[in-house]
Enzyme design. Structure first.
Site, PDB file in Angstrom:
ATOM      1  N   ILE A   1      36.214  40.136  33.422  1.00  0.00           N
ATOM      2  CA  ILE A   1      35.436  39.441  34.465  1.00  0.00           C
ATOM      3  C   ILE A   1      34.231  39.854  35.057  1.00  0.00           C
ATOM      4  O   ILE A   1      33.888  40.612  35.982  1.00  0.00           O
ATOM      5  CB  ILE A   1      37.173  38.910  35.141  1.00  0.00           C
ATOM      6  CG1 ILE A   1      37.582  38.583  34.737  1.00  0.00           C
ATOM      7  CG2 ILE A   1      36.423  38.476  37.075  1.00  0.00           C
ATOM      8  CD1 ILE A   1      37.927  37.391  33.935  1.00  0.00           C
TER       9      ILE A   1
ATOM     10  N   GLU B   1      42.110  36.433  29.600  1.00  0.00           N
ATOM     11  CA  GLU B   1      42.576  37.328  28.784  1.00  0.00           C
ATOM     12  C   GLU B   1      42.538  37.800  27.499  1.00  0.00           C
ATOM     13  O   GLU B   1      42.345  37.635  26.624  1.00  0.00           O
ATOM     14  CB  GLU B   1      44.472  36.473  29.106  1.00  0.00           C
ATOM     15  CG  GLU B   1      44.201  35.726  30.479  1.00  0.00           C
ATOM     16  CD  GLU B   1      45.688  34.884  30.803  1.00  0.00           C
ATOM     17  OE1 GLU B   1      46.189  35.274  29.683  1.00  0.00           O
ATOM     18  OE2 GLU B   1      45.844  34.390  31.929  1.00  0.00           O
ATOM     19  N   PRO B   2      43.341  39.289  27.924  1.00  0.00           N
ATOM     20  CA  PRO B   2      43.561  40.262  26.973  1.00  0.00           C
ATOM     21  C   PRO B   2      43.424  39.931  25.325  1.00  0.00           C
ATOM     22  O   PRO B   2      42.933  39.302  23.992  1.00  0.00           O
ATOM     23  CB  PRO B   2      43.859  41.488  27.027  1.00  0.00           C
ATOM     24  CG  PRO B   2      44.300  40.981  28.792  1.00  0.00           C
ATOM     25  CD  PRO B   2      43.941  40.187  29.319  1.00  0.00           C
TER      26      PRO B   2
ATOM     27  N   GLY C   1       7.162  47.625  16.953  1.00  0.00           N
ATOM     28  CA  GLY C   1       7.408  48.446  16.694  1.00  0.00           C
ATOM     29  C   GLY C   1       8.225  50.029  16.774  1.00  0.00           C
ATOM     30  O   GLY C   1       9.060  49.779  17.527  1.00  0.00           O
ATOM     31  N   GLY C   2       7.227  51.329  16.844  1.00  0.00           N
ATOM     32  CA  GLY C   2       8.335  52.334  16.608  1.00  0.00           C
ATOM     33  C   GLY C   2       8.360  52.133  17.862  1.00  0.00           C
ATOM     34  O   GLY C   2       9.634  52.462  18.708  1.00  0.00           O
TER      35      GLY C   2
ATOM     36  N   GLU D   1      30.574  32.669  27.817  1.00  0.00           N
ATOM     37  CA  GLU D   1      31.207  31.417  27.999  1.00  0.00           C
ATOM     38  C   GLU D   1      31.430  30.710  26.915  1.00  0.00           C
ATOM     39  O   GLU D   1      30.823  29.414  26.868  1.00  0.00           O
ATOM     40  CB  GLU D   1      30.330  30.960  29.120  1.00  0.00           C
ATOM     41  CG  GLU D   1      30.445  31.850  30.097  1.00  0.00           C
ATOM     42  CD  GLU D   1      29.806  31.470  31.361  1.00  0.00           C
ATOM     43  OE1 GLU D   1      29.670  29.769  31.502  1.00  0.00           O
ATOM     44  OE2 GLU D   1      29.512  31.636  32.368  1.00  0.00           O
TER      45      GLU D   1
HETATM   46  C1  LIG Z   1      29.895  41.151  29.823  1.00  0.00           C
HETATM   47  C2  LIG Z   1      31.273  39.662  29.007  1.00  0.00           C
HETATM   48  C3  LIG Z   1      31.151  38.994  30.381  1.00  0.00           C
HETATM   49  C4  LIG Z   1      32.506  38.439  30.063  1.00  0.00           C
HETATM   50  N1  LIG Z   1      32.555  37.479  31.913  1.00  0.00           N
HETATM   51  C5  LIG Z   1      33.860  36.429  31.974  1.00  0.00           C
HETATM   52  C6  LIG Z   1      34.287  36.134  33.523  1.00  0.00           C
HETATM   53  O1  LIG Z   1      33.443  36.524  34.139  1.00  0.00           O
HETATM   54  N2  LIG Z   1      34.770  34.942  32.535  1.00  0.00           N
HETATM   55  C7  LIG Z   1      35.795  35.126  32.080  1.00  0.00           C
HETATM   56  O2  LIG Z   1      37.066  34.568  32.157  1.00  0.00           O
HETATM   57  N3  LIG Z   1      35.305  35.471  30.717  1.00  0.00           N
HETATM   58  C8  LIG Z   1      34.423  36.523  30.739  1.00  0.00           C
HETATM   59  N4  LIG Z   1      34.307  36.639  29.288  1.00  0.00           N
HETATM   60  C9  LIG Z   1      34.825  36.724  27.998  1.00  0.00           C
HETATM   61  C10 LIG Z   1      34.504  36.149  27.524  1.00  0.00           C
HETATM   62  O3  LIG Z   1      34.415  35.027  27.307  1.00  0.00           O
HETATM   63  C11 LIG Z   1      35.222  36.454  26.128  1.00  0.00           C
HETATM   64  O4  LIG Z   1      35.283  37.219  25.265  1.00  0.00           O
HETATM   65  C12 LIG Z   1      35.276  35.456  24.833  1.00  0.00           C
HETATM   66  O5  LIG Z   1      35.083  33.748  25.033  1.00  0.00           O
HETATM   67  C13 LIG Z   1      35.535  35.514  23.879  1.00  0.00           C
HETATM   68  O6  LIG Z   1      36.848  35.440  24.036  1.00  0.00           O
HETATM   69  P1  LIG Z   1      37.665  37.132  23.276  1.00  0.00           P
HETATM   70  O7  LIG Z   1      36.393  37.804  22.706  1.00  0.00           O
HETATM   71  O8  LIG Z   1      38.772  37.576  23.305  1.00  0.00           O
HETATM   72  O9  LIG Z   1      36.649  37.092  21.005  1.00  0.00           O
HETATM   73  P2  LIG Z   1      38.034  36.210  20.263  1.00  0.00           P
HETATM   74  O10 LIG Z   1      38.179  34.635  20.677  1.00  0.00           O
HETATM   75  O11 LIG Z   1      38.932  37.030  19.930  1.00  0.00           O
HETATM   76  O12 LIG Z   1      36.634  35.735  19.187  1.00  0.00           O
HETATM   77  C14 LIG Z   1      36.630  36.308  18.004  1.00  0.00           C
HETATM   78  C15 LIG Z   1      35.566  36.438  16.846  1.00  0.00           C
HETATM   79  O13 LIG Z   1      36.316  35.504  15.994  1.00  0.00           O
HETATM   80  C16 LIG Z   1      35.715  34.300  16.584  1.00  0.00           C
HETATM   81  N5  LIG Z   1      36.782  33.321  16.753  1.00  0.00           N
HETATM   82  C17 LIG Z   1      37.602  33.008  17.108  1.00  0.00           C
HETATM   83  N6  LIG Z   1      38.929  31.639  17.237  1.00  0.00           N
HETATM   84  C18 LIG Z   1      37.495  31.282  16.392  1.00  0.00           C
HETATM   85  C19 LIG Z   1      37.375  29.681  16.009  1.00  0.00           C
HETATM   86  N7  LIG Z   1      38.046  28.775  16.110  1.00  0.00           N
HETATM   87  N8  LIG Z   1      36.671  28.935  15.111  1.00  0.00           N
HETATM   88  C20 LIG Z   1      35.753  30.524  14.443  1.00  0.00           C
HETATM   89  N9  LIG Z   1      35.754  31.246  14.951  1.00  0.00           N
HETATM   90  C21 LIG Z   1      36.464  31.833  15.513  1.00  0.00           C
HETATM   91  C22 LIG Z   1      34.817  34.036  17.812  1.00  0.00           C
HETATM   92  O14 LIG Z   1      33.642  33.536  18.055  1.00  0.00           O
HETATM   93  C23 LIG Z   1      34.409  35.741  17.296  1.00  0.00           C
HETATM   94  O15 LIG Z   1      33.440  35.620  17.307  1.00  0.00           O
HETATM   95  C24 LIG Z   1      32.915  37.859  29.050  1.00  0.00           C
HETATM   96  C25 LIG Z   1      33.211  38.852  27.806  1.00  0.00           C
HETATM   97  C26 LIG Z   1      31.912  39.567  28.135  1.00  0.00           C
HETATM   98  C27 LIG Z   1      31.515  40.493  27.248  1.00  0.00           C
END
Ligand SMILES: Cc1cc2nc3c(=O)[nH]c(=O)nc-3n(C[C@H](O)[C@H](O)[C@H](O)COP(=O)(O)OP(=O)(O)OC[C@H]3O[C@@H](n4cnc5c(N)ncnc54)[C@H](O)[C@@H]3O)c2cc1C
Lengths: 259, 382
Positions: free
Chosen positions: B159, B129-130, B340-341, B364
């Protein structure tokens, strides 16, 4: 209704093809073989008919052990059973002998309503076996078919030869189809598994009652005397345009007697 | 040259041959153009469904392929080597079927599973979720019980297959009891109140849509809850253990392709009067790339074999995801370097591979989260 699809195992056209040194027959051992792509259209056409009605599809091939792979592919696509004519005496058989053997095999299968073939094999490419087979079996032959409908006791086909015409033939008949008739399916994983359990008969010339002396290289009406490898492609001539590109091109074409 | 694979049965060899056939003829020639235009290859996924590739690790009784995980993952690798979007699409679909396979009642499985795994349908997995990414248990989409129904309200983010899938496996809150207050639901695409955001403008994987999914009082009969109330989060994590192996396999395929392009280029490109592969500095770079690809494959296969044997594999799945996706990032980066390029242009696919590799370190479970899983398992070990 019983449909026989003729399937030929050929050297993969994408690979480098060669001939055996000793007798100039096609080298079938040192290259990967596949079901002739043009025969896949025949198999697909047979399966389509079988799916829309009540028909059984038998895939028939003649050739060495590896030729069984062509039958296997047809079974994986969905054919019900297979038949493989294999006999050392067949090596080097020409189209005349091939058609005699296939005719005997079709008679052995028995009660065949429709025989489907590709429009040519991708190796020999003579396109004569279906017509010879029709002659031997006394059946009608419709060639170059791009659209096929089976009706009660007959087929209606669009024949795409020099002109396009619609012809009707009474069953049993032999129909060779073009690559325009359908899009052959891929086998499915389930089809591959199911194919392992489908029955395949293997027949020798004796099983078919064909005299071994009438087939093979010695009995062939044609022989390949020599084989010359296609010359390597040479680097073409590159003309750099320095304002006189047009004149240079004309000069080149004139030199080759094109203009 | 195709990868030489260690496969357990003749049927698995036939399966890989079939997948290569389809991938070479149908996937590889289309990947570049579709990634540029952003068109999802829905028809190709249907073809894969008809070929039996959308339910490989699941029970044959329900239309699955009955294949061990080590075989299924090698199929994902083969697909991703030709087109990463398609390989990962199959992995996400397989992931989205998992909860129903694992804990659905017989009646639920009989009703929905055959179409989900044995046909042409496509699934999506809705956990993030966001405001709940890495901390997925903080999710706030609600599922409120009203008589015989549940009513879902909230928004899922990121998603894969959003707006395109036929069914959505959704994790929603049925109580405020933290991770124990989450349940799993199977939502059909035509449910009233379901809507989708515009696809995100991504760096890679542009061939597949990633969207917000809005649940605006989506009413579901209670029989669409998969597993017990409150058991959802555990299911989500278990599904991810398998999903992470899919990502690891996909990353391995992507890295293999980058290596293949780099080696072919380095043999033919000459500088200082000799093929660049014979300059030791570059030959060693390629050697490290090859080592990284083979290490990735070996690592995910060990995790998969543990799973096939019924051993625990969460730790190994996280190790595989971490190793394989970091390797894919490094190998694709170095592939650009080898060319390279030219590597920096769209005349060659390696810049795309590089962009595709990046997200594998993120979705994931980010690779930081994988380390967290591994560290916790070390902490708990005796
Ligand atoms: C192309 C794409 C497809 C996706 N498909 C799906 C899908 O089909 N279904 C679904 O449910 N989700 C999906 N996702 C979501 C994806 O799983 C999340 O983006 C991911 O879990 C990270 O969450 P976030 O983007 O909110 O990053 P955040 O959780 O905000 O993380 C930001 C940074 O903080 C770091 N961080 C956060 N917590 C910790 C901690 N405790 N210790 C150390 N570092 C930490 C993270 O590693 C990252 O570097 C998708 C994402 C993308 C980009």
């Amino acid at each position: 209704m019983k449909i026989v699809a003729l399937v030929k195992h050929v050297p993969d056209a994408a690979a480098d093809r060669t001939f055996n040194e000793a007798d100039h027959t096609t080298d079938r051992t040192n290259v990967d073989g596949i079901l002739s792509e043009l025969d896949e259209y025949a198999v697909e056409a047979a399966l389509k008919i079988a799916e829309s009605g009540d028909a059984e599809v038998v895939a028939l091939t003649m050739g060495p052990d590896a030729a069984l792979d062509a039958v296997k592919r047809a079974l994986q696509m969905g054919a019900d059973s297979g038949a493989h004519v294999a006999d050392d005496a067949l090596h080097g058989s020409d189209a005349v002998a091939t058609s005699a053997v296939l005719a005997a095999a079709i008679q052995k299968i028995g009660d065949v309503d429709l025989i489907l073939t590709g429009m040519a094999s991708t190796d020999g490419g003579m396109s004569v076996v279906p017509a010879m087979l029709a002659e031997r079996l006394g059946l009608a032959h419709v060639g170059f078919v791009g659209e096929l409908n089976v009706e009660a006791g007959s087929v209606r086909a669009r024949r795409d030869a020099d002109v396009t015409e619609t012809v009707e033939a009474a069953l049993p008949a032999i129909v060779s189809v073009t690559d325009q008739i359908n899009e052959p399916r891929y086998p499915s994983f389930k089809g591959i598994m199911a194919a392992k359990k489908k029955p395949v008969e293997t027949w020798s010339l004796a099983d078919l009652g064909v005299d071994a002396g009438t087939v093979g290289l010695a009995a062939a009406w044609t022989t390949v005397e020599t084989v010359t490898k296609r010359p390597e492609r040479t680097q073409g001539e590159i003309v750099t345009d320095e304002g006189d590109g047009g004149a240079k091109l004309v000069e080149f074409l004139a030199g080759q007697k094109f203009v | 040259m195709p990868v030489e694979r260690l496969l357990p049965t003749p049927e698995s060899r036939d399966l890989i041959a079939l997948v290569r056939d389809i991938a070479d003829a149908e996937l590889a020639p289309r990947a570049d153009a579709a990634e540029s235009s952003g068109e999802y290859p829905r028809e190709l996924l249907r073809l894969l469904g008809r070929s039996g590739v959308l339910g490989l690790p699941y029970d044959e009784d329900f239309g699955g392929g009955g294949q061990p995980f080590q075989v299924y993952l090698q199929v994902i690798e083969e697909l991703a080597a030709r087109w990463a979007t398609v390989g990962l699409s199959v992995s996400v679909h397989t992931l989205s079927c998992w909860p129903l396979v694992a804990v659905g009642t017989d009646e639920q499985r009989k009703r929905w599973l055959p179409d989900m795994i044995g046909g042409e349908l496509l699934g999506a997995y809705c956990l993030s979720e966001p405001h709940a990414g890495s901390d997925a248990a903080a999710l706030s989409t609600r599922a409120v019980r009203v008589g015989d129904d549940y009513v879902l309200k909230g928004t899922k983010a990121w998603i894969t297959h959003g707006g395109l899938a036929d069914f959505y496996t959704v994790f929603a809150r049925t109580s405020d009891d933290g991770p124990r207050g989450i349940s799993c639901f199977l939502v059909p695409a035509d449910a009233a109140g379901l809507s989708f955001g515009t696809p995100e403008k991504k760096m890679g994987f542009t061939g597949s849509p990633t969207t917000l999914v809005h649940f605006d009082d989506v009413r579901l009969p209670a029989e669409r809850r998969i597993g017990d109330e409150g058991a959802g989060f555990g299911l989500a994590l278990q599904a991810l253990d398998s999903g992470r192996l899919g990502v690891a396999a996909g990353a391995t395929g992507l890295a293999q392709s980058a290596l293949d392009v780099a080696v072919a280029y380095a043999k033919q490109r000459e500088q200082f009067g000799q093929p660049i592969i014979t300059h030791q500095g570059l030959g060693f770079l390629l050697a490290d790339m090859a080592a990284a690809v083979e290490a990735s494959r070996a690592t995910y296969l060990v995790a998969a074999q543990r799973r096939d044997l019924g051993m625990s594999y969460r730790h190994q799945a996280s190790v595989a995801k971490l190793i394989a996706t970091d390797a894919a990032m490094k190998v694709t980066t170095d592939a650009v370097q080898v060319l390279g390029g030219s590597g920096y242009t769209r005349d060659y696919p390696v810049e795309r591979y590089f962009r595709e590799a990046k997200v594998m370190q993120i979705f994931e479970g980010t690779n930081q989260i994988q380390r967290l899983v591994i560290a916790r398992s070390l902490e708990r070990s005796e």
